[in-house]
Design an enzyme around this catalytic site. Sequence first.
Site, short mmCIF file in Angstrom:
data_model
loop_
_atom_site.label_atom_id
_atom_site.label_comp_id
_atom_site.label_asym_id
_atom_site.label_seq_id
_atom_site.Cartn_x
_atom_site.Cartn_y
_atom_site.Cartn_z
CD GLU A 1 39.19 45.24 40.46
OE1 GLU A 1 38.91 45.54 39.42
OE2 GLU A 1 38.97 44.94 41.69
NE ARG B 1 37.98 44.04 26.53
CZ ARG B 1 38.11 44.18 27.88
NH1 ARG B 1 38.24 45.41 28.31
NH2 ARG B 1 38.37 43.11 28.67
CE LYS C 1 40.64 41.32 35.65
NZ LYS C 1 41.33 42.02 36.32
#
Length: 563
Positions: free
Chosen positions: A37, A263, A273
């Site tokens: 994104e 992850r 983020k």
Amino acid sequence: MAGETSGGPRDFIRQRIADDVAAGRNDGHVVTRFPPEPNGYLHIGHAKSICLNFGVAREWGGRCHLRFDDTNPTAEDVEYVESIQRDVRWLGFDWGEHLYFASDYYQRLHDDAVELIRRGKAYVCDLTGDQVREYRGTLKEPGRNSPWRDRGVEENLDLFARMRAGEFAPGSRTLRAKIDMSSPVIVMRDPVIYRIQKAHHHRTGDQWCIYPMYDFAHCLSDMIEGITHSLCTLEFSDNRTVYDWILDQLDTPCHPQQIEFARLNLTYTVMSKRVLKRLVEEGHVKDWDDPRMPTLSGMRRRGYTPEAIREFCESVGIARSDNTVQFEQLEFCLRKDLNLKAPRVMAVLEPLRVVIENYPEGQVEQLEAVNNPEDPAAGTRHVPFSRVIYVEREDFMENPPNKFFRLAPGREVRLRYAYFITCKEVVKDPETGEVVELRCTYDPATRGGDAPDGRKVKATIHWVAAEQSLAAEVRVYEHLFAKADPYDLPPGGDVMDNLNPSSLRVLTDCRVEPCLADAQAGVCYQFERKGYFAVDSDSRPGKVVFNRTATLRDTWAKVASKQ
Ligand code: ATP
Ligand code: MG
């Protein structure tokens, strides 16, 4: 076979792909995608996903798409779109012509939503966001049906068309998939698939005021592009049920397989983020590419190489359950790569003036130094030597403890590539008592570093000539967070409370060898005995600026910390 080491496929994802290819699924094709994104810069965690997706595609002769998952206009920006492309390329991967944007599919996604409504599988809901949450239930309790759940198809089509036409206020209505309010998988409880947002999109401008949600856009984007394996992180495991449900309702021509992996988490680092953005916006770091940031642009500026990051991603492997990798493992991969590549030079970070009393005034000698002992092809260079030099302040101790073998009163040491010198006298500031200069003598017979009479010294130290060296600034970095787990906080604490107050120390009076006059930004050197240092883009003629990339392993620091 593709994706294999000698012991078979490297990880469970490659095993699965190998099985699919062997079984002839997807006609034996492998198509993956990396779907960021564009709401921030890429970080080292993304690198793991990039290496996996592009790596798998390469191993099976398939392809990997770069797709921007740009469905939330308020958070996204072209600055991020551009930085992401730069960073993926820098890491060494190429999407060729396969650059896509979810926003390019808005019309198709809208039409698919209409089709779901037609099939009685989606409805316009008038509950507010808070009410939707309230009706959703919990892990222990089933949800309740929305009072709007049984609207007829015609009414839903009309309301959805009017949502799109901009007749309703943001938040007043949503389009929801009609699945199962009592599903044990909470995301299956009639997830919102479209919301109203009167926001300008960086690509589609003001064309749309309804935007698809992740769960709806992602599976359909994968399907549109003919992705075979949609690899994502574990937090999306539950979403796979929605992913599959939507594709099943629409009888799509292909059905990509979502597979989840763990992850990457790293000690002393955050990968969210949202938190990285706060670090920038609240001024804890200078920008997204601050060399303390775990972003790829920060790491690049710090002196990390793409080879080191790829090697690291490979070394952590692909697992099925979450874990945290030690920062040292990243530095290990970095040092391994830089050791082979980085030219060696001498630099004195905290200079102490040394006058060599028996060396002729005004004389300058050029001494030969090896550029890289790991790479004979790198050759040699000349380093000027003269009567006044600088050595590192920490290489002198007036009252040395045991095991400190460097300069001390009466002690003889070797100057790297030069001569043996002996400390004769210590000059101090009469006011402060601080050592300001050493008076030494040198032995002309030891030129190049060996004594013809065979006498030994216990230490070799680095140095630069006072007049011929250049001024430099060195930015010395430590971990950005003081705790290995930055989220280790008292109740109500903020992750920013765990920032390391000394993550940056700026040394402004450093001296470096004259060969660094034209050092190019981005190039990483090994300062002998001090570590790896990369030239920063802030460098100006007359003042080179360096970022400390990593230390060397320092044996004295180990001894000192034990004492
Ligand atoms: P946020 O921090 O806002 O949750 P994100 O890091 O998930 O966002 P995306 O842009 O959605 O950001 O990520 C793109 C891809 O990178 C996704 O497929 C995601 O699973 C993967 N990814 C993100 N963080 C990591 C990580 N730490 N380790 C491995 N893969 C990651
Ligand atoms: Mg995400």
